[in-house]
Design an enzyme around this catalytic site. Structure first.
Site, short mmCIF file in Angstrom:
data_model
loop_
_atom_site.label_atom_id
_atom_site.label_comp_id
_atom_site.label_asym_id
_atom_site.label_seq_id
_atom_site.Cartn_x
_atom_site.Cartn_y
_atom_site.Cartn_z
N LYS A 188 0.82 -1.21 0.00
CA LYS A 188 0.00 0.00 0.00
C LYS A 188 0.86 1.26 0.00
O LYS A 188 0.55 2.24 -0.69
CB LYS A 188 -0.94 0.01 1.21
CG LYS A 188 -1.99 -1.07 1.20
CD LYS A 188 -2.90 -1.06 -0.02
CE LYS A 188 -3.84 0.13 -0.05
NZ LYS A 188 -4.68 0.09 -1.29
N PRO A 229 -7.84 4.78 4.93
CA PRO A 229 -8.64 4.26 6.05
C PRO A 229 -7.83 3.37 6.98
O PRO A 229 -6.83 2.77 6.58
CB PRO A 229 -9.73 3.43 5.36
CG PRO A 229 -9.57 3.65 3.89
CD PRO A 229 -8.18 4.13 3.67
P1 NAP Z 1 -11.65 -6.32 -0.89
O1 NAP Z 1 -13.09 -6.54 -0.63
O2 NAP Z 1 -10.75 -7.49 -0.91
O3 NAP Z 1 -11.52 -5.48 -2.21
C1 NAP Z 1 -10.38 -5.50 -3.01
C2 NAP Z 1 -10.81 -5.42 -4.45
O4 NAP Z 1 -9.65 -5.40 -5.28
C3 NAP Z 1 -11.63 -6.63 -4.88
O5 NAP Z 1 -12.65 -6.19 -5.74
C4 NAP Z 1 -10.62 -7.47 -5.65
O6 NAP Z 1 -11.19 -8.30 -6.64
C5 NAP Z 1 -9.79 -6.36 -6.29
N1 NAP Z 1 -8.51 -6.89 -6.73
C6 NAP Z 1 -7.52 -7.38 -5.96
N2 NAP Z 1 -6.50 -7.77 -6.73
C7 NAP Z 1 -6.84 -7.52 -8.00
C8 NAP Z 1 -6.22 -7.72 -9.26
N3 NAP Z 1 -4.99 -8.24 -9.34
N4 NAP Z 1 -6.88 -7.33 -10.37
C9 NAP Z 1 -8.12 -6.80 -10.28
N5 NAP Z 1 -8.78 -6.59 -9.13
C10 NAP Z 1 -8.14 -6.95 -8.01
O7 NAP Z 1 -11.04 -5.35 0.22
P2 NAP Z 1 -11.47 -3.89 0.69
O8 NAP Z 1 -11.31 -3.90 2.16
O9 NAP Z 1 -12.73 -3.45 0.09
O10 NAP Z 1 -10.26 -3.07 0.08
C11 NAP Z 1 -10.45 -2.07 -0.90
C12 NAP Z 1 -9.29 -1.11 -0.81
O11 NAP Z 1 -9.28 -0.54 0.48
C13 NAP Z 1 -7.92 -1.78 -0.97
O12 NAP Z 1 -7.12 -0.90 -1.70
C14 NAP Z 1 -7.42 -1.92 0.46
O13 NAP Z 1 -6.02 -1.92 0.50
C15 NAP Z 1 -7.99 -0.65 1.06
N6 NAP Z 1 -8.15 -0.64 2.52
C16 NAP Z 1 -8.94 -1.55 3.15
C17 NAP Z 1 -9.09 -1.48 4.52
C18 NAP Z 1 -9.96 -2.43 5.31
O14 NAP Z 1 -9.86 -2.46 6.55
N7 NAP Z 1 -10.83 -3.19 4.67
C19 NAP Z 1 -8.40 -0.48 5.25
C20 NAP Z 1 -7.60 0.41 4.57
C21 NAP Z 1 -7.49 0.33 3.20
P3 NAP Z 1 -11.59 -9.83 -6.29
O15 NAP Z 1 -12.88 -9.70 -5.52
O16 NAP Z 1 -11.73 -10.48 -7.60
O17 NAP Z 1 -10.47 -10.37 -5.44
#
Ligand code: NAP
Length: 346
Positions: free
Chosen positions: A159, A184
């Site tokens: 990240k 976040p």
């Molecule tokens: P998530 O549900 O796992 O979402 C990640 C998304 O990225 C999914 O749609 C996934 O697709 C897609 N993805 C991952 N690798 C990929 C690839 N190689 N090509 C295309 N798509 C890809 O997790 P989230 O929590 O919503 O995270 C979303 C963002 O927020 C991320 O950038 C994460 O680092 C950030 N974030 C999350 C949190 C937290 O606590 N949840 C906190 C801070 C930041 P698939 O469904 O096909 O895997």
């Protein structure tokens, strides 16, 4: 007035799906990217969102498919880039986390800049701000994680490097190009789709008794609905600029267990009562951490026994987004884990 089209990457993700809902509610046309075939069942729930049948389209694309991004971005007015692998435990950190996060970000931003898009919101993370809690320190938007690597908190490294790549590209994209990052902390809350997110899995594991004891860890609990609002505000407000920490209330594992009990949310589950806290408890927990897979071990080594603090007030002051009380978020998280069958009472 012509409808504004917003591209959102990783549209089916936990956070992204809430952003999609919010955008549709506000009348935007939404072009979402997904990794699988858009007709797959797991994406069906996005099509049930109000406004989706008229204004949501889905495109299949992998983050690393550099050649395909320009045509996916073309015609969009703004881009919200959320897609990135979010897992702590991987066997090949470079290939599974760092490469898709960094090259994916470059591909999306280069395509956006090339297509004349002038507004990009990037979903970064508090983990791009720090690799570990530092006693007495309150982290702010001016801090950067410079310690994580492929062997130490590799998700964090992915990240931080991706966010740096985004700012590097933005620096050469011209005066009128506006990049905003939303960073976040620990995001939980109700999920629009059936997939179990890495953060909500923490609540599931706690209630399911996956660990034998409560240990000295803490999180800055942030509701997914507030994180989504921050993304949309960052896109809409022309004054939004730079990084925004999105970090809610600080809650220790012991606090979380107490709130779950007080709210009656632990009834029928195996929420542990044993505490491994304080100096002795944390020393024992560190021994237990050695039995965990490398990603979790690295996280436990750097976080056990320390309190993480961050100032998430800028998002409220400048984007007008507040933080829901943690009790409400926990109530909705547990109800949702049950609804999707991730938690079952015994
Ligand atoms: P998530 O549900 O796992 O979402 C990640 C998304 O990225 C999914 O749609 C996934 O697709 C897609 N993805 C991952 N690798 C990929 C690839 N190689 N090509 C295309 N798509 C890809 O997790 P989230 O929590 O919503 O995270 C979303 C963002 O927020 C991320 O950038 C994460 O680092 C950030 N974030 C999350 C949190 C937290 O606590 N949840 C906190 C801070 C930041 P698939 O469904 O096909 O895997």
């Amino acid at each position: 007035m012509a409808t504004v089209t917003v591209l959102i990457t990783g549209a089916s993700g936990f956070i992204a799906a809430h952003v999609v809902r919010e955008l549709l509610e506000r009348g935007y046309a939404v072009r979402g990217t997904v990794r699988g075939n858009p007709s797959e069942r797991r994406y069906a729930v996005l099509r049930t969102l109000p406004g989706a049948s008229e204004r949501l389209s889905l495109r299949q694309i992998e983050l690393l498919d550099q050649a395909a991004w320009p045509s996916v971005v073309r015609g969009c007015d703004a881009v919200i880039h959320t897609a990135s692998p979010y897992r702590l435990d991987v066997t090949e950190p470079e290939r599974e986390l760092i490469e898709p996060a960094v090259s994916g970000t470059r591909n999306v931003l280069e395509a956006a800049i090339g297509a004349g898009v002038r507004r990009v919101v990037f979903t970064s993370s508090l983990v791009a701000v720090t690799d570990e809690p530092v006693p007495g320190k309150v982290f702010t938007e001016s801090d950067w994680n410079e310690r994580s690597s492929a062997t130490r908190n590799p998700y964090y490294a992915s990240k931080a490097a991706a966010e740096r790549a985004a700012w590097d590209l933005a620096a050469h994209a011209g005066e009128d190009f506006r990049l905003v990052s939303i960073n976040p902390a620990f995001v939980i809350g109700p999920s629009i789709g059936p997939a179990l997110n890495t953060s909500t899995a923490v609540v599931r594991d706690l209630l399911a008794g996956a660990a034998p004891a409560l240990v000295d860890l803490n999180w800055l609990v942030t509701d997914v609905r507030d994180v989504a609002l921050a993304h949309v505000a960052a896109m809409e407000l022309s004054a939004a600029k730079g990084r925004y920490l999105c970090a809610g209330e600080s809650v220790s594992m012991v606090d979380m267990a107490r709130i779950l009990r007080e709210e009656g949310l632990a009834d029928g589950y195996q929420l542990p009562r044993l505490r491994l806290t304080g100096r002795f408890g944390t020393a024992l927990a560190r021994v237990f951490a050695r039995t965990r897979p490398p990603g979790t071990r690295s996280y436990l080594d750097t976080h056990l026994g320390r309190t993480l603090r961050a100032d998430g007030s800028r998002v409220t002051r400048e984007l007008g987004v507040g933080y829901r009380p943690v009790r409400e978020t926990l109530r909705d998280t547990v109800a949702d884990l049950e609804r999707w069958g991730h938690l079952r009472k015994t």
